[in-house]
Design an enzyme around this catalytic site. Sequence first.
Site, mmCIF file in Angstrom:
data_model
loop_
_atom_site.group_PDB
_atom_site.id
_atom_site.type_symbol
_atom_site.label_atom_id
_atom_site.label_comp_id
_atom_site.label_asym_id
_atom_site.label_seq_id
_atom_site.Cartn_x
_atom_site.Cartn_y
_atom_site.Cartn_z
ATOM 1 N N HIS A 82 65.045 82.981 51.830
ATOM 2 C CA HIS A 82 66.077 82.192 51.204
ATOM 3 C C HIS A 82 66.070 81.750 49.878
ATOM 4 O O HIS A 82 64.966 80.808 49.491
ATOM 5 C CB HIS A 82 66.469 81.149 52.282
ATOM 6 C CG HIS A 82 67.654 80.375 51.868
ATOM 7 N ND1 HIS A 82 67.691 78.944 51.673
ATOM 8 C CD2 HIS A 82 69.035 80.781 51.712
ATOM 9 C CE1 HIS A 82 68.669 78.368 51.244
ATOM 10 N NE2 HIS A 82 69.481 79.457 51.326
ATOM 11 N N SER A 83 67.055 82.114 49.160
ATOM 12 C CA SER A 83 67.027 81.664 47.839
ATOM 13 C C SER A 83 65.717 81.832 46.968
ATOM 14 O O SER A 83 65.357 82.818 46.535
ATOM 15 C CB SER A 83 67.483 79.972 47.873
ATOM 16 O OG SER A 83 67.879 79.554 46.539
ATOM 17 N N TYR A 84 65.201 80.531 46.388
ATOM 18 C CA TYR A 84 64.019 80.574 45.718
ATOM 19 C C TYR A 84 62.967 81.559 46.488
ATOM 20 O O TYR A 84 62.166 82.275 45.793
ATOM 21 C CB TYR A 84 63.280 79.262 45.472
ATOM 22 C CG TYR A 84 61.909 79.095 45.321
ATOM 23 C CD1 TYR A 84 61.080 79.890 44.309
ATOM 24 C CD2 TYR A 84 61.117 78.726 46.478
ATOM 25 C CE1 TYR A 84 59.848 79.574 44.076
ATOM 26 C CE2 TYR A 84 59.613 78.597 46.342
ATOM 27 C CZ TYR A 84 58.987 79.265 45.094
ATOM 28 O OH TYR A 84 57.643 79.341 45.075
ATOM 29 N N HIS A 223 75.537 78.091 50.492
ATOM 30 C CA HIS A 223 74.237 78.739 50.139
ATOM 31 C C HIS A 223 73.241 78.436 51.165
ATOM 32 O O HIS A 223 72.311 79.175 51.246
ATOM 33 C CB HIS A 223 73.710 78.044 48.931
ATOM 34 C CG HIS A 223 72.260 78.447 48.364
ATOM 35 N ND1 HIS A 223 72.314 79.883 48.221
ATOM 36 C CD2 HIS A 223 71.183 77.827 47.837
ATOM 37 C CE1 HIS A 223 70.786 80.174 47.746
ATOM 38 N NE2 HIS A 223 70.556 78.707 47.757
#
Length: 240
Positions: A82-84, A223
């Site tokens: 997820h994300s980073y 997000h």
Amino acid sequence: MSDSANVRPFVLVHGAGHGGWLWARVRDRLTAQGHRVFTPTLTGLGERSHLLDASVTLETHITDVVNVFEWEDLTNAVLVGHSYAGWVVSGAMEQLEKRVSALVYLDAFLPDDGQRGVDFLNEAQTEAFNAAREKGEISRPGPNSTALRIQRPEDAAWVDSKITPQPIGVSLDPVKLTGARDRVATKLYVRTPLFPQPRFDAALARCQADPSWKTAIMENCGHDPMVDDPDAVVALLEAL
């Protein structure tokens, strides 16, 4: 309960400022379906925030994930970043290619070999990053629920209470990739467009143009879709 033939391990890796806690709702639902679920917290974050120091790098976080596979003897696993954590799982795949059967980028970065996280930060993140470095600090503030577009007030308060600073060292080293990620048979990129991030829009378009990738758009989530709509996230993962 899922059919026993479809039961497999899931390793769910959180993004910047978050921790394994982020996946609680998804973890509980997948576990109830009979899956083995692992939600490692990366070094220096969440309940491991006491381990934050200047030595934490992207390679530290890659090793955090690889070691889950090693110590738990995982094979045929679904790995989710997820994300980073798109940076983390991309790097981890260099050591996990034979152990991962499906790879998911959940509103996540999709870096190429030699790229660095610092070059992908948005304006506000870059400002915080540079300010931290100028002060000799080893972390920058994590995101807040407003920036994350968390949909429900009670969830926003919960997320804000858990966010910890993000170590800046993880964004300084280039990721080293030789194509292991691209050789995974099943790859899914998921975008949550309520969260504005041109890098993720570009990653989605890139995957939509590549027949080796599946894509999905979660229109009504911020997000952190594992918070906003855990049932939809579970459905996407089990459909793999």
